[in-house]
Design a protein around this motif. Structure first.
Motif, PDB file in Angstrom:
ATOM      1  N   GLY A  21      42.569  48.185 -15.473  1.00 12.12           N
ATOM      2  CA  GLY A  21      42.479  46.670 -15.617  1.00 12.12           C
ATOM      3  C   GLY A  21      43.446  46.000 -14.859  1.00 12.12           C
ATOM      4  N   ALA A  22      44.515  46.490 -14.565  1.00 13.20           N
ATOM      5  CA  ALA A  22      45.521  45.931 -13.582  1.00 13.20           C
ATOM      6  C   ALA A  22      44.888  45.503 -12.208  1.00 13.20           C
ATOM      7  CB  ALA A  22      46.884  46.388 -13.830  1.00 13.20           C
ATOM      8  N   LEU A  26      41.890  42.385 -12.581  1.00 10.98           N
ATOM      9  CA  LEU A  26      42.515  41.144 -11.990  1.00 10.98           C
ATOM     10  C   LEU A  26      42.323  40.930 -10.417  1.00 10.98           C
ATOM     11  CD1 LEU A  26      46.132  41.486 -13.440  1.00 10.98           C
ATOM     12  CD2 LEU A  26      44.128  40.365 -14.370  1.00 10.98           C
ATOM     13  N   GLN A  27      41.499  41.759  -9.806  1.00 15.49           N
ATOM     14  CA  GLN A  27      41.130  41.573  -8.581  1.00 15.49           C
ATOM     15  C   GLN A  27      40.052  40.590  -8.510  1.00 15.49           C
ATOM     16  OE1 GLN A  27      39.981  45.084  -6.477  1.00 15.49           O
ATOM     17  NE2 GLN A  27      37.969  44.938  -7.278  1.00 15.49           N
ATOM     18  N   ASN A  28      39.370  40.325  -9.493  1.00 18.81           N
ATOM     19  CA  ASN A  28      38.091  39.639  -9.714  1.00 18.81           C
ATOM     20  C   ASN A  28      38.441  37.929 -10.007  1.00 18.81           C
ATOM     21  OD1 ASN A  28      35.607  41.286  -9.071  1.00 18.81           O
ATOM     22  ND2 ASN A  28      37.112  42.706 -10.446  1.00 18.81           N
ATOM     23  N   GLU A  29      39.738  38.043 -10.486  1.00 18.37           N
ATOM     24  CA  GLU A  29      40.082  36.676 -11.055  1.00 18.37           C
ATOM     25  C   GLU A  29      39.901  35.662  -9.821  1.00 18.37           C
ATOM     26  OE1 GLU A  29      40.710  35.660 -14.095  1.00 18.37           O
ATOM     27  OE2 GLU A  29      39.909  37.609 -14.479  1.00 18.37           O
ATOM     28  N   TRP A  63      41.068  40.053   2.806  1.00 14.83           N
ATOM     29  CA  TRP A  63      39.736  40.641   1.922  1.00 14.83           C
ATOM     30  C   TRP A  63      39.915  40.432   0.384  1.00 14.83           C
ATOM     31  CZ3 TRP A  63      36.171  40.744   4.720  1.00 14.83           C
ATOM     32  CH2 TRP A  63      36.008  41.081   6.013  1.00 14.83           C
ATOM     33  N   VAL A  64      41.115  40.639  -0.199  1.00  7.66           N
ATOM     34  CA  VAL A  64      41.325  40.615  -1.661  1.00  7.66           C
ATOM     35  C   VAL A  64      42.790  39.960  -1.813  1.00  7.66           C
ATOM     36  CG1 VAL A  64      41.455  41.628  -3.727  1.00  7.66           C
ATOM     37  CG2 VAL A  64      40.205  42.692  -1.969  1.00  7.66           C
ATOM     38  N   PRO A  65      42.888  38.549  -1.614  1.00  6.85           N
ATOM     39  CA  PRO A  65      44.016  37.903  -1.728  1.00  6.85           C
ATOM     40  C   PRO A  65      44.687  37.976  -3.048  1.00  6.85           C
ATOM     41  CG  PRO A  65      42.143  36.190  -1.835  1.00  6.85           C
ATOM     42  CD  PRO A  65      41.557  37.527  -1.520  1.00  6.85           C
ATOM     43  N   GLN A  66      43.855  38.274  -4.308  1.00  7.93           N
ATOM     44  CA  GLN A  66      44.429  38.396  -5.436  1.00  7.93           C
ATOM     45  C   GLN A  66      45.342  39.611  -5.452  1.00  7.93           C
ATOM     46  OE1 GLN A  66      41.301  38.234  -4.613  1.00  7.93           O
ATOM     47  NE2 GLN A  66      40.225  36.944  -6.192  1.00  7.93           N
ATOM     48  N   ALA A 243      41.471  47.377 -19.830  1.00 14.91           N
ATOM     49  CA  ALA A 243      41.985  46.748 -21.021  1.00 14.91           C
ATOM     50  C   ALA A 243      41.239  45.270 -21.203  1.00 14.91           C
ATOM     51  CB  ALA A 243      43.371  46.395 -20.781  1.00 14.91           C
ATOM     52  N   GLY A 244      40.763  44.944 -22.236  1.00 19.36           N
ATOM     53  CA  GLY A 244      39.940  43.724 -22.659  1.00 19.36           C
ATOM     54  C   GLY A 244      38.579  43.708 -22.028  1.00 19.36           C
ATOM     55  N   GLY A 245      38.174  44.808 -21.280  1.00 19.65           N
ATOM     56  CA  GLY A 245      36.935  44.706 -20.638  1.00 19.65           C
ATOM     57  C   GLY A 245      36.806  44.025 -19.447  1.00 19.65           C
ATOM     58  N   LEU A 246      37.805  43.584 -18.588  1.00 23.11           N
ATOM     59  CA  LEU A 246      38.103  42.796 -17.473  1.00 23.11           C
ATOM     60  C   LEU A 246      37.499  43.602 -16.081  1.00 23.11           C
ATOM     61  CD1 LEU A 246      41.730  41.576 -17.641  1.00 23.11           C
ATOM     62  CD2 LEU A 246      39.554  40.166 -17.996  1.00 23.11           C
ATOM     63  N   GLY A 247      36.788  42.807 -15.257  1.00 21.86           N
ATOM     64  CA  GLY A 247      36.705  43.573 -14.351  1.00 21.86           C
ATOM     65  C   GLY A 247      35.038  43.413 -13.838  1.00 21.86           C
ATOM     66  N   GLY A 248      34.822  44.061 -12.698  1.00 25.19           N
ATOM     67  CA  GLY A 248      33.419  44.155 -11.895  1.00 25.19           C
ATOM     68  C   GLY A 248      33.449  44.395 -10.612  1.00 25.19           C
ATOM     69  N   CYS A 249      32.947  43.787  -9.915  1.00 30.57           N
ATOM     70  CA  CYS A 249      32.891  44.157  -8.327  1.00 30.57           C
ATOM     71  C   CYS A 249      32.552  42.852  -7.547  1.00 30.57           C
ATOM     72  CB  CYS A 249      31.875  45.291  -7.880  1.00 30.57           C
ATOM     73  SG  CYS A 249      31.879  45.644  -6.249  1.00 30.57           S
ATOM     74  N   PRO A 250      33.624  42.575  -6.757  1.00 32.81           N
ATOM     75  CA  PRO A 250      33.512  41.626  -5.981  1.00 32.81           C
ATOM     76  C   PRO A 250      32.235  41.330  -5.017  1.00 32.81           C
ATOM     77  CG  PRO A 250      35.286  42.313  -5.368  1.00 32.81           C
ATOM     78  CD  PRO A 250      34.769  43.116  -6.344  1.00 32.81           C
ATOM     79  N   TYR A 251      31.719  42.404  -4.759  1.00 34.34           N
ATOM     80  CA  TYR A 251      30.878  42.641  -3.838  1.00 34.34           C
ATOM     81  C   TYR A 251      29.275  43.006  -4.330  1.00 34.34           C
ATOM     82  CZ  TYR A 251      34.806  42.797  -0.693  1.00 34.34           C
ATOM     83  OH  TYR A 251      36.082  42.866   0.012  1.00 34.34           O
ATOM     84  N   ALA A 252      29.274  42.895  -5.522  1.00 34.56           N
ATOM     85  CA  ALA A 252      27.983  43.067  -6.304  1.00 34.56           C
ATOM     86  C   ALA A 252      27.819  42.038  -7.266  1.00 34.56           C
ATOM     87  CB  ALA A 252      27.881  44.559  -6.648  1.00 34.56           C
ATOM     88  N   ARG A 253      26.989  40.932  -7.423  1.00 39.63           N
ATOM     89  CA  ARG A 253      26.847  40.118  -8.288  1.00 39.63           C
ATOM     90  C   ARG A 253      26.519  40.716  -9.702  1.00 39.63           C
ATOM     91  NH1 ARG A 253      24.985  34.846  -5.118  1.00 39.63           N
ATOM     92  NH2 ARG A 253      26.796  34.418  -3.698  1.00 39.63           N
ATOM     93  N   SER A 254      25.495  41.560  -9.871  1.00 40.39           N
ATOM     94  CA  SER A 254      25.216  42.223 -10.978  1.00 40.39           C
ATOM     95  C   SER A 254      26.067  43.397 -11.509  1.00 40.39           C
ATOM     96  CB  SER A 254      23.821  42.809 -10.571  1.00 40.39           C
ATOM     97  OG  SER A 254      24.000  43.894  -9.651  1.00 40.39           O
TER      98      SER A 254
END
Length: 314
Positions: A21-22, A26-29, A63-66, A243-254
């Motif tokens: 999660g960390a 958080l990289q997707n926020e 590439w990932v300012p977060q 944690a909390g189900g956060l996240g995804g992938c910034p390079y794949a919208r699905s």
């Protein structure tokens, strides 16, 4: 509330949760989370019993300012012999930055498909794997643990279904170059239990032991827990979760959210499988983070167990 315990035959006695999660969350926020909030999140996750917490990525801030605060965040963490803080390193420059602050575990991030390799890493699949070889070799020379992530193991939004043989090829390359373990990523959440078993069988036939394999499921189509159970029945004992189900992938919208750690722990607790995680403390942590982010947690268990907000007085 806790689930009643009803074990099933053929499952492992304990599971290692690789908390992402960390970093992956958080990289997707859209807005960067302050370093002190990230550090507090990691402290709370460790206090809840998680012993492998992936904290950041030493990638270019362009590439990932977060994750531009990777070094500062890592130096704020309490270093304990029983806790691992893995970080992602995309290249030798990232590895050098990580080693400079005392990182002990690193990970490289590969793809099972050509298109995603080009979109995520700006180079072809074989070229990206070749880039990782000196990174893994240098990390192993320094005695660091090295994990290899493989994304798009079950489906790719541009190429469609991914053949198990394509995944096996990438996994074997990563193991042969020196990775200690591999994480199989269902990046867009299209896997189903039978597909999970088929891929694990293909890997076993290629000489990849279950002990070196972890699974990383997304819940895009509601299959993450079912796929996890199928993997456990096949002898997998490392499961990635956020944690909390956060996240995804910034390079794949699905690619929507990761498997929520709380949902995973509820299932494992009900099966009598040890994790070392205090579910109540974990729910409190994700509730705190959801409040900070200003939106409800995607985790069903967090929503079910989190205390209701106080009613406003008239």
């Amino acid at each position: 509330m806790t689930p009643d315990v009803h074990p099933l035959a053929g499952l492992p006695e304990a599971v290692r949760i690789w908390e992402v999660g960390a970093r992956d969350g958080l990289q997707n926020e859209a807005v960067s989370v302050p370093t002190e909030v990230k550090a507090e999140l990691v402290r709370r996750l460790v206090a809840a019993g998680l012993r492998t917490v992936e904290v950041t990525s030493f990638v270019s801030p362009r590439w990932v300012p977060q994750l531009a605060d990777a070094a500062e965040l890592f130096t704020r963490l309490e270093q304990r012999p029983d806790v691992r803080y893995p970080v992602l390193v995309p290249n030798l420059a990232g590895l050098d930055r990580a080693r400079a602050v005392g990182v002990r575990d690193v990970a490289v991030f590969a793809s099972a498909t050509e298109t995603f390799a080009r979109r995520n890493l700006n180079r072809g699949l074989d070229e990206s794997l070749a880039q990782f070889e000196p990174v893994v070799a240098a990390a192993r020379t320094d005695g660091l643990g090295v994990r290899g992530y493989v994304s798009m193991c079950f489906g790719d939004p541009w190429e469609g279904a991914v053949a198990p043989e394509a995944v096996v090829r990438v996994v074997r390359r990563l193991l042969d170059m020196g990775c200690d373990e591999l994480s199989l990523g269902d990046t867009i959440g299209v896997a189903t239990p039978g597909h999970v078993v088929a891929l694990l069988d293909a890997l076993a036939a290629a000489g990849v032991p279950r002990s070196q394999v972890g699974v990383h499921f997304h819940d895009t189509y509601g299959q993450a827990l079912a796929n996890t159970l199928a993997a456990l029945q096949q002898g997998i004992t490392t499961v990635d979760a956020s944690a909390g189900g956060l996240g995804g992938c910034p390079y794949a919208r699905s690619a929507t959210g990761n498997l929520a750690t709380e949902d995973l722990v509820w299932q494992l607790d009900g099966l009598g499988i040890r994790t070392g995680v205090d579910l109540a403390a974990l729910v409190a942590t994700s509730s705190w983070l959801a409040e900070y982010l200003g939106r409800p947690s995607p985790s069903r268990v967090v929503r079910a167990l989190a205390p209701a907000p106080p009613e406003e007085s008239a």
